[in-house]
Scaffold this motif. Structure first.
Motif, PDB file in Angstrom:
ATOM      1  N   PHE A 167       6.721 -10.178   8.136  1.00  0.00           N
ATOM      2  CA  PHE A 167       6.071  -9.217   7.657  1.00  0.00           C
ATOM      3  C   PHE A 167       7.365  -8.374   6.922  1.00  0.00           C
ATOM      4  N   GLN A 168       7.271  -8.026   5.717  1.00  0.00           N
ATOM      5  CA  GLN A 168       8.285  -6.905   5.385  1.00  0.00           C
ATOM      6  C   GLN A 168       7.400  -5.560   4.802  1.00  0.00           C
ATOM      7  N   ILE A 169       7.876  -4.540   5.340  1.00  0.00           N
ATOM      8  CA  ILE A 169       7.151  -3.110   5.152  1.00  0.00           C
ATOM      9  C   ILE A 169       8.336  -2.323   4.233  1.00  0.00           C
ATOM     10  N   THR A 239       1.823  -6.705  17.196  1.00  0.00           N
ATOM     11  CA  THR A 239       3.166  -6.241  16.569  1.00  0.00           C
ATOM     12  C   THR A 239       3.279  -5.498  15.532  1.00  0.00           C
ATOM     13  N   TYR A 240       2.767  -5.894  14.509  1.00  0.00           N
ATOM     14  CA  TYR A 240       2.904  -5.114  13.381  1.00  0.00           C
ATOM     15  C   TYR A 240       2.345  -3.638  13.247  1.00  0.00           C
ATOM     16  N   LYS A 241       1.186  -3.559  14.038  1.00  0.00           N
ATOM     17  CA  LYS A 241       0.513  -2.346  14.150  1.00  0.00           C
ATOM     18  C   LYS A 241       1.288  -1.253  14.991  1.00  0.00           C
ATOM     19  N   ILE A 244       4.363  -0.258  12.843  1.00  0.00           N
ATOM     20  CA  ILE A 244       3.864   0.777  11.578  1.00  0.00           C
ATOM     21  C   ILE A 244       3.650   1.890  12.311  1.00  0.00           C
ATOM     22  N   GLY A 245       2.867   1.971  13.456  1.00  0.00           N
ATOM     23  CA  GLY A 245       2.583   3.232  14.011  1.00  0.00           C
ATOM     24  C   GLY A 245       4.129   3.810  14.502  1.00  0.00           C
ATOM     25  N   ALA A 246       5.018   3.071  15.102  1.00  0.00           N
ATOM     26  CA  ALA A 246       6.309   3.879  15.440  1.00  0.00           C
ATOM     27  C   ALA A 246       7.008   4.324  14.153  1.00  0.00           C
ATOM     28  N   LEU A 247       7.021   3.532  13.011  1.00  0.00           N
ATOM     29  CA  LEU A 247       7.822   3.835  11.767  1.00  0.00           C
ATOM     30  C   LEU A 247       7.223   5.206  11.124  1.00  0.00           C
ATOM     31  N   MET A 319       8.933   9.041   5.296  1.00  0.00           N
ATOM     32  CA  MET A 319       8.386   7.934   6.166  1.00  0.00           C
ATOM     33  C   MET A 319       6.995   8.419   6.530  1.00  0.00           C
ATOM     34  N   ASN A 320       6.607   9.451   7.029  1.00  0.00           N
ATOM     35  CA  ASN A 320       5.453   9.891   7.514  1.00  0.00           C
ATOM     36  C   ASN A 320       4.345  10.056   6.294  1.00  0.00           C
ATOM     37  N   LEU A 321       4.717  10.935   5.232  1.00  0.00           N
ATOM     38  CA  LEU A 321       3.877  11.340   4.146  1.00  0.00           C
ATOM     39  C   LEU A 321       3.967  10.482   2.870  1.00  0.00           C
ATOM     40  N   ASP A 322       5.009   9.674   2.922  1.00  0.00           N
ATOM     41  CA  ASP A 322       5.070   8.770   1.646  1.00  0.00           C
ATOM     42  C   ASP A 322       4.213   7.512   1.918  1.00  0.00           C
ATOM     43  N   PRO A 323       3.682   6.850   1.046  1.00  0.00           N
ATOM     44  CA  PRO A 323       3.069   5.546   1.251  1.00  0.00           C
ATOM     45  C   PRO A 323       3.922   4.466   1.341  1.00  0.00           C
TER      46      PRO A 323
END
Length: 393
Positions: A167-169, A239-241, A244-247, A319-323
Protein backbone atom coordinates in the motif's frame (compact mmCIF):
# COMPACT_ATOMS: atom_id res chain seq x y z
CA UNK A 1 18.14 14.84 -15.93
CA UNK A 2 15.07 17.00 -15.61
CA UNK A 3 11.93 17.29 -13.49
CA UNK A 4 9.10 19.79 -13.13
CA UNK A 5 11.28 22.36 -11.33
CA UNK A 6 14.83 22.14 -12.67
CA UNK A 7 17.25 20.58 -15.13
CA UNK A 8 20.59 19.25 -13.87
CA UNK A 9 23.79 18.55 -15.80
CA UNK A 10 26.13 16.39 -13.72
CA UNK A 11 29.77 15.82 -14.67
CA UNK A 12 31.98 13.34 -12.80
CA UNK A 13 35.64 14.25 -13.27
CA UNK A 14 39.13 13.55 -11.91
CA UNK A 15 39.99 16.17 -9.26
CA UNK A 16 42.57 17.78 -11.56
CA UNK A 17 40.12 18.18 -14.47
CA UNK A 18 37.71 20.80 -13.09
CA UNK A 19 38.83 23.36 -15.70
CA UNK A 20 37.98 20.92 -18.49
CA UNK A 21 34.58 20.28 -16.88
CA UNK A 22 33.76 24.01 -16.86
CA UNK A 23 34.78 24.29 -20.50
CA UNK A 24 32.58 21.35 -21.44
CA UNK A 25 29.61 22.96 -19.66
CA UNK A 26 30.10 26.28 -21.44
CA UNK A 27 30.59 24.74 -24.86
CA UNK A 28 27.94 22.02 -24.85
CA UNK A 29 25.29 23.56 -22.59
CA UNK A 30 25.43 27.38 -22.53
CA UNK A 31 26.64 27.59 -26.14
CA UNK A 32 24.84 24.54 -27.46
CA UNK A 33 23.61 24.49 -31.04
CA UNK A 34 20.94 22.20 -32.46
CA UNK A 35 18.85 21.82 -35.59
CA UNK A 36 15.49 20.36 -36.64
CA UNK A 37 16.91 16.83 -36.80
CA UNK A 38 18.20 17.15 -33.21
CA UNK A 39 14.78 18.26 -31.98
CA UNK A 40 13.04 15.41 -33.81
CA UNK A 41 15.52 12.83 -32.50
CA UNK A 42 15.03 14.10 -28.94
CA UNK A 43 11.24 13.89 -29.26
CA UNK A 44 11.43 10.37 -30.70
CA UNK A 45 13.74 9.32 -27.85
CA UNK A 46 11.38 10.72 -25.18
CA UNK A 47 8.36 9.02 -26.73
CA UNK A 48 10.16 5.66 -27.02
CA UNK A 49 11.44 5.84 -23.43
CA UNK A 50 8.04 6.87 -22.04
CA UNK A 51 6.24 4.09 -23.93
CA UNK A 52 8.73 1.55 -22.52
CA UNK A 53 8.22 2.80 -18.98
CA UNK A 54 4.45 2.64 -19.35
CA UNK A 55 4.70 -1.14 -19.70
CA UNK A 56 5.97 -1.33 -16.10
CA UNK A 57 3.15 -1.67 -13.50
CA UNK A 58 5.21 0.32 -10.96
CA UNK A 59 5.42 3.22 -13.41
CA UNK A 60 1.66 2.93 -13.93
CA UNK A 61 1.20 2.94 -10.15
CA UNK A 62 3.27 6.12 -9.63
CA UNK A 63 1.60 7.77 -12.61
CA UNK A 64 -1.89 7.03 -11.31
CA UNK A 65 -0.94 8.26 -7.84
CA UNK A 66 0.17 11.64 -9.24
CA UNK A 67 -2.96 11.89 -11.41
CA UNK A 68 -5.14 11.15 -8.40
CA UNK A 69 -3.33 13.71 -6.25
CA UNK A 70 -3.13 16.55 -8.73
CA UNK A 71 -5.92 15.99 -11.27
CA UNK A 72 -5.56 18.56 -14.08
CA UNK A 73 -2.33 19.94 -12.61
CA UNK A 74 -0.72 16.52 -13.10
CA UNK A 75 1.15 17.64 -16.23
CA UNK A 76 2.94 20.31 -14.21
CA UNK A 77 4.59 17.53 -12.20
CA UNK A 78 5.15 14.83 -14.82
CA UNK A 79 7.34 16.43 -17.45
CA UNK A 80 6.57 13.69 -19.99
CA UNK A 81 2.90 13.35 -19.08
CA UNK A 82 1.53 14.65 -22.37
CA UNK A 83 3.28 13.14 -25.38
CA UNK A 84 0.91 14.89 -27.80
CA UNK A 85 2.22 18.29 -26.69
CA UNK A 86 5.84 17.09 -26.81
CA UNK A 87 5.34 15.93 -30.40
CA UNK A 88 4.29 19.47 -31.38
CA UNK A 89 7.55 21.10 -30.22
CA UNK A 90 9.40 22.53 -33.22
CA UNK A 91 12.83 24.11 -33.68
CA UNK A 92 11.74 27.77 -33.10
CA UNK A 93 9.96 26.76 -29.86
CA UNK A 94 13.03 24.89 -28.60
CA UNK A 95 15.32 27.82 -29.51
CA UNK A 96 13.10 30.36 -27.69
CA UNK A 97 13.08 28.23 -24.57
CA UNK A 98 16.85 27.72 -24.74
CA UNK A 99 17.65 31.42 -25.16
CA UNK A 100 15.38 32.42 -22.28
CA UNK A 101 16.50 29.92 -19.64
CA UNK A 102 19.97 28.60 -20.50
CA UNK A 103 21.85 31.69 -19.38
CA UNK A 104 24.51 32.14 -16.70
CA UNK A 105 22.32 34.11 -14.28
CA UNK A 106 19.80 31.25 -14.26
CA UNK A 107 22.37 28.61 -13.31
CA UNK A 108 23.87 27.51 -10.01
CA UNK A 109 27.19 25.66 -9.94
CA UNK A 110 27.73 22.97 -7.30
CA UNK A 111 31.13 21.42 -6.69
CA UNK A 112 31.50 18.38 -4.45
CA UNK A 113 34.51 16.14 -3.89
CA UNK A 114 38.23 16.39 -3.29
CA UNK A 115 39.50 19.52 -5.06
CA UNK A 116 41.15 22.86 -4.29
CA UNK A 117 38.35 25.39 -3.80
CA UNK A 118 40.44 28.49 -4.58
CA UNK A 119 41.71 26.89 -7.80
CA UNK A 120 38.18 26.03 -8.94
CA UNK A 121 36.96 29.53 -8.06
CA UNK A 122 39.75 31.07 -10.20
CA UNK A 123 38.97 28.70 -13.07
CA UNK A 124 35.31 29.60 -12.81
CA UNK A 125 36.04 33.35 -12.92
CA UNK A 126 38.40 32.99 -15.89
CA UNK A 127 35.99 30.96 -17.99
CA UNK A 128 32.75 32.74 -17.14
CA UNK A 129 34.15 36.29 -17.25
CA UNK A 130 33.52 36.74 -21.00
CA UNK A 131 29.92 35.61 -20.53
CA UNK A 132 27.06 37.86 -19.49
CA UNK A 133 26.82 37.98 -15.67
CA UNK A 134 23.98 39.35 -13.59
CA UNK A 135 22.58 39.12 -10.09
CA UNK A 136 20.37 36.03 -9.91
CA UNK A 137 16.69 36.95 -9.90
CA UNK A 138 14.30 34.06 -9.08
CA UNK A 139 11.37 36.13 -10.36
CA UNK A 140 12.84 35.76 -13.85
CA UNK A 141 11.61 32.17 -13.86
CA UNK A 142 8.07 31.80 -15.15
CA UNK A 143 6.04 30.45 -12.25
CA UNK A 144 3.61 27.60 -12.65
CA UNK A 145 0.04 27.74 -11.39
CA UNK A 146 -0.53 26.92 -7.73
CA UNK A 147 -1.83 23.41 -7.19
CA UNK A 148 -5.40 22.95 -6.06
CA UNK A 149 -5.85 20.65 -3.11
CA UNK A 150 -7.74 17.38 -3.23
CA UNK A 151 -11.47 17.39 -2.57
CA UNK A 152 -12.19 13.71 -1.89
CA UNK A 153 -10.41 10.61 -0.61
CA UNK A 154 -9.74 8.17 -3.45
CA UNK A 155 -8.16 4.75 -3.88
CA UNK A 156 -7.02 2.43 -6.68
CA UNK A 157 -5.45 -0.98 -7.40
CA UNK A 158 -2.66 -1.81 -9.87
CA UNK A 159 -1.80 -5.44 -10.64
CA UNK A 160 1.85 -6.45 -10.66
CA UNK A 161 3.91 -9.64 -10.40
CA UNK A 162 5.04 -8.67 -6.89
CA UNK A 163 4.91 -11.44 -4.27
CA UNK A 164 4.33 -8.91 -1.48
CA UNK A 165 1.29 -6.60 -1.71
CA UNK A 166 2.14 -2.98 -0.96
CA UNK A 167 0.00 0.00 0.00
CA UNK A 168 0.99 3.62 -0.56
CA UNK A 169 -0.98 6.39 1.11
CA UNK A 170 -0.26 9.94 -0.04
CA UNK A 171 -1.24 13.39 1.19
CA UNK A 172 -0.65 16.61 -0.72
CA UNK A 173 1.14 19.28 1.36
CA UNK A 174 2.01 22.91 0.58
CA UNK A 175 5.35 23.60 -1.07
CA UNK A 176 8.22 25.40 0.64
CA UNK A 177 7.58 28.56 -1.38
CA UNK A 178 3.86 28.73 -0.57
CA UNK A 179 3.92 27.74 3.12
CA UNK A 180 7.41 27.38 4.55
CA UNK A 181 6.25 26.99 8.17
CA UNK A 182 4.05 24.03 7.27
CA UNK A 183 6.95 22.33 5.50
CA UNK A 184 8.84 22.28 8.83
CA UNK A 185 5.90 20.50 10.48
CA UNK A 186 5.74 18.08 7.54
CA UNK A 187 9.42 17.21 7.95
CA UNK A 188 8.91 16.72 11.69
CA UNK A 189 5.86 14.51 11.11
CA UNK A 190 7.78 12.31 8.65
CA UNK A 191 10.56 11.80 11.22
CA UNK A 192 8.00 10.99 13.90
CA UNK A 193 6.25 8.38 11.74
CA UNK A 194 9.56 6.65 10.98
CA UNK A 195 10.31 6.19 14.69
CA UNK A 196 9.94 2.44 15.23
CA UNK A 197 8.93 3.07 18.84
CA UNK A 198 5.76 4.99 18.02
CA UNK A 199 2.56 3.08 18.65
CA UNK A 200 1.58 2.89 14.94
CA UNK A 201 4.83 1.17 14.01
CA UNK A 202 4.67 -1.12 17.05
CA UNK A 203 1.10 -2.30 16.44
CA UNK A 204 1.61 -2.64 12.67
CA UNK A 205 4.67 -4.83 13.35
CA UNK A 206 2.61 -6.99 15.74
CA UNK A 207 0.07 -7.44 12.93
CA UNK A 208 2.87 -8.80 10.74
CA UNK A 209 3.60 -5.65 8.71
CA UNK A 210 7.00 -6.14 7.03
CA UNK A 211 7.55 -2.52 5.99
CA UNK A 212 6.40 0.87 7.24
CA UNK A 213 8.21 3.91 5.82
CA UNK A 214 7.21 7.56 5.61
CA UNK A 215 8.79 9.90 3.04
CA UNK A 216 8.31 13.64 2.62
CA UNK A 217 9.06 15.23 -0.75
CA UNK A 218 9.44 18.95 -0.06
CA UNK A 219 8.90 20.53 -3.45
CA UNK A 220 8.89 24.28 -3.97
CA UNK A 221 5.31 24.38 -5.20
CA UNK A 222 3.80 21.31 -3.62
CA UNK A 223 4.95 18.58 -1.24
CA UNK A 224 3.90 14.96 -0.83
CA UNK A 225 3.85 12.81 2.30
CA UNK A 226 4.03 9.16 1.23
CA UNK A 227 3.48 6.30 3.68
CA UNK A 228 4.42 2.85 2.33
CA UNK A 229 3.46 -0.38 4.09
CA UNK A 230 3.68 -4.07 3.29
CA UNK A 231 1.17 -5.87 5.53
CA UNK A 232 0.94 -9.59 6.17
CA UNK A 233 -1.28 -11.05 3.41
CA UNK A 234 -3.72 -12.58 5.88
CA UNK A 235 -4.18 -9.23 7.61
CA UNK A 236 -3.84 -7.08 4.51
CA UNK A 237 -6.93 -4.94 4.79
CA UNK A 238 -7.09 -4.96 8.61
CA UNK A 239 -3.57 -3.54 8.81
CA UNK A 240 -4.36 -0.91 6.20
CA UNK A 241 -7.53 0.15 8.03
CA UNK A 242 -5.64 0.41 11.32
CA UNK A 243 -2.89 2.56 9.77
CA UNK A 244 -5.39 4.85 8.00
CA UNK A 245 -7.35 5.28 11.20
CA UNK A 246 -4.20 6.10 13.15
CA UNK A 247 -2.88 8.55 10.54
CA UNK A 248 -6.14 10.49 10.46
CA UNK A 249 -6.28 10.89 14.24
CA UNK A 250 -2.67 11.73 15.06
CA UNK A 251 -3.63 14.67 17.26
CA UNK A 252 -4.98 12.15 19.80
CA UNK A 253 -1.86 9.98 19.88
CA UNK A 254 1.46 11.29 18.58
CA UNK A 255 0.95 15.01 19.17
CA UNK A 256 2.48 15.46 22.61
CA UNK A 257 5.57 17.21 23.94
CA UNK A 258 7.67 14.06 24.42
CA UNK A 259 7.03 12.68 20.91
CA UNK A 260 7.65 16.09 19.33
CA UNK A 261 10.91 16.61 21.25
CA UNK A 262 12.14 13.12 20.34
CA UNK A 263 11.32 13.69 16.65
CA UNK A 264 13.19 17.02 16.68
CA UNK A 265 16.34 15.36 18.00
CA UNK A 266 16.06 12.55 15.43
CA UNK A 267 15.59 15.05 12.60
CA UNK A 268 18.62 17.07 13.68
CA UNK A 269 20.75 13.92 13.91
CA UNK A 270 19.70 12.85 10.40
CA UNK A 271 20.36 16.36 9.09
CA UNK A 272 23.89 16.36 10.51
CA UNK A 273 24.55 13.05 8.75
CA UNK A 274 23.31 14.46 5.42
CA UNK A 275 25.65 17.45 5.79
CA UNK A 276 28.57 15.06 5.31
CA UNK A 277 27.31 13.87 1.93
CA UNK A 278 27.07 15.37 -1.55
CA UNK A 279 23.26 15.37 -1.19
CA UNK A 280 23.53 18.36 1.13
CA UNK A 281 24.57 21.00 -1.44
CA UNK A 282 22.11 19.50 -3.92
CA UNK A 283 19.31 19.92 -1.39
CA UNK A 284 20.38 23.53 -0.79
CA UNK A 285 20.19 24.25 -4.52
CA UNK A 286 16.80 22.55 -4.91
CA UNK A 287 15.19 25.46 -3.04
CA UNK A 288 17.72 28.22 -3.72
CA UNK A 289 16.51 28.85 -7.24
CA UNK A 290 13.01 29.66 -6.06
CA UNK A 291 13.66 31.69 -2.90
CA UNK A 292 17.16 31.82 -1.47
CA UNK A 293 19.80 29.46 -0.15
CA UNK A 294 18.58 29.70 3.45
CA UNK A 295 15.76 27.15 3.48
CA UNK A 296 17.77 23.94 3.60
CA UNK A 297 20.80 25.47 5.32
CA UNK A 298 18.59 26.44 8.26
CA UNK A 299 15.92 23.73 8.10
CA UNK A 300 17.21 21.82 11.15
CA UNK A 301 17.13 24.94 13.33
CA UNK A 302 13.72 25.87 11.90
CA UNK A 303 12.24 22.44 12.68
CA UNK A 304 13.45 22.84 16.27
CA UNK A 305 11.24 25.94 16.63
CA UNK A 306 7.98 24.15 15.73
CA UNK A 307 5.61 24.43 18.68
CA UNK A 308 3.14 21.81 19.83
CA UNK A 309 0.25 24.14 18.91
CA UNK A 310 1.58 24.77 15.39
CA UNK A 311 2.26 21.07 14.87
CA UNK A 312 -1.21 20.07 16.10
CA UNK A 313 -2.79 22.64 13.78
CA UNK A 314 -0.80 21.27 10.85
CA UNK A 315 -1.77 17.66 11.61
CA UNK A 316 -5.46 18.53 11.86
CA UNK A 317 -5.53 20.69 8.73
CA UNK A 318 -3.43 18.51 6.43
CA UNK A 319 -3.89 14.96 7.78
CA UNK A 320 -7.34 14.86 9.40
CA UNK A 321 -9.24 17.29 7.22
CA UNK A 322 -7.36 17.01 3.92
CA UNK A 323 -8.20 14.02 1.67
CA UNK A 324 -5.62 11.40 0.73
CA UNK A 325 -5.05 8.87 -2.05
CA UNK A 326 -4.42 5.18 -1.32
CA UNK A 327 -2.92 2.82 -3.90
CA UNK A 328 -2.45 -0.96 -3.71
CA UNK A 329 0.12 -2.88 -5.76
CA UNK A 330 -0.83 -6.58 -5.77
CA UNK A 331 -0.57 -9.61 -8.06
CA UNK A 332 -3.67 -11.03 -9.72
CA UNK A 333 -3.68 -14.32 -7.76
CA UNK A 334 -3.54 -12.58 -4.37
CA UNK A 335 -6.19 -10.11 -5.47
CA UNK A 336 -8.60 -12.91 -6.30
CA UNK A 337 -7.72 -15.19 -3.38
CA UNK A 338 -8.01 -12.44 -0.76
CA UNK A 339 -11.14 -11.04 -2.46
CA UNK A 340 -9.66 -7.60 -1.94
CA UNK A 341 -12.13 -5.88 -4.28
CA UNK A 342 -14.97 -6.46 -1.81
CA UNK A 343 -13.13 -4.22 0.69
CA UNK A 344 -10.79 -2.07 -1.41
CA UNK A 345 -11.57 -1.27 -5.03
CA UNK A 346 -10.89 1.49 -7.55
CA UNK A 347 -12.76 4.59 -6.40
CA UNK A 348 -12.59 8.12 -7.72
CA UNK A 349 -14.99 11.03 -8.10
CA UNK A 350 -16.64 9.37 -11.11
CA UNK A 351 -19.14 7.94 -8.58
CA UNK A 352 -20.76 11.37 -8.85
CA UNK A 353 -21.86 10.40 -12.36
CA UNK A 354 -23.49 7.11 -11.38
CA UNK A 355 -27.03 6.49 -12.65
CA UNK A 356 -28.83 3.48 -11.16
CA UNK A 357 -31.46 1.91 -13.39
CA UNK A 358 -34.23 -0.46 -12.36
CA UNK A 359 -37.57 -1.69 -13.64
CA UNK A 360 -40.65 0.43 -13.09
CA UNK A 361 -42.41 -0.31 -9.76
CA UNK A 362 -39.43 -2.44 -8.64
CA UNK A 363 -37.47 -0.95 -5.74
CA UNK A 364 -34.64 -3.51 -5.56
CA UNK A 365 -31.58 -2.92 -7.76
CA UNK A 366 -30.99 -5.72 -10.27
CA UNK A 367 -28.07 -6.70 -12.45
CA UNK A 368 -24.30 -6.89 -11.91
CA UNK A 369 -23.64 -3.30 -13.05
CA UNK A 370 -26.10 -1.78 -10.58
CA UNK A 371 -24.79 -3.93 -7.71
CA UNK A 372 -21.17 -3.01 -8.48
CA UNK A 373 -22.05 0.68 -8.52
CA UNK A 374 -23.94 0.26 -5.26
CA UNK A 375 -20.91 -1.39 -3.61
CA UNK A 376 -18.61 1.36 -4.93
CA UNK A 377 -21.00 4.06 -3.71
CA UNK A 378 -21.09 2.58 -0.21
CA UNK A 379 -17.26 2.37 -0.10
CA UNK A 380 -17.05 5.94 -1.36
CA UNK A 381 -19.36 7.18 1.40
CA UNK A 382 -17.35 5.30 4.03
CA UNK A 383 -14.18 6.94 2.72
CA UNK A 384 -15.71 10.41 2.51
CA UNK A 385 -17.92 10.70 5.57
CA UNK A 386 -18.40 14.44 5.19
CA UNK A 387 -20.23 13.95 1.87
CA UNK A 388 -24.00 14.42 1.95
CA UNK A 389 -26.18 12.33 -0.33
CA UNK A 390 -29.62 13.20 -1.65
CA UNK A 391 -31.93 10.55 -3.08
CA UNK A 392 -34.41 11.78 -5.67
CA UNK A 393 -37.31 9.53 -6.66
Amino acid sequence: YTNSERTVFELTLPSDSTAAGLSVFIKYVLNATFNEADVKNAIDSIIAQTNRERQNPKWEFDDKMLKSLYKREYEQLNVFGNLDKIQKIDLPTAERFFKKYYVTNNAILIGTGSFNYSVLEKQYEDRFKPLIRAEFDPEFITKITDFRSLVYNTQFIIEDSTATPEFQICWQFPGTSSNRRSSYSAALLCTMLNDRNNFIQVKAAKMGCKKFIAEYESGNYSGILRVTLQPDKQKLYDTYKFVIGALTSLEKTLVNESMIDAAKLQFKKGYENIKQTKEFPENVVNHWAYKDDAYYRNVADSVMTVTKKAFATFVIEYMNLDPHVSGLLINKADREQLQIDTMFTDLNDSVGNYVFRYLQNVTDLEGAQNLTMQQNMLQWLLLNKEVEIKVNG
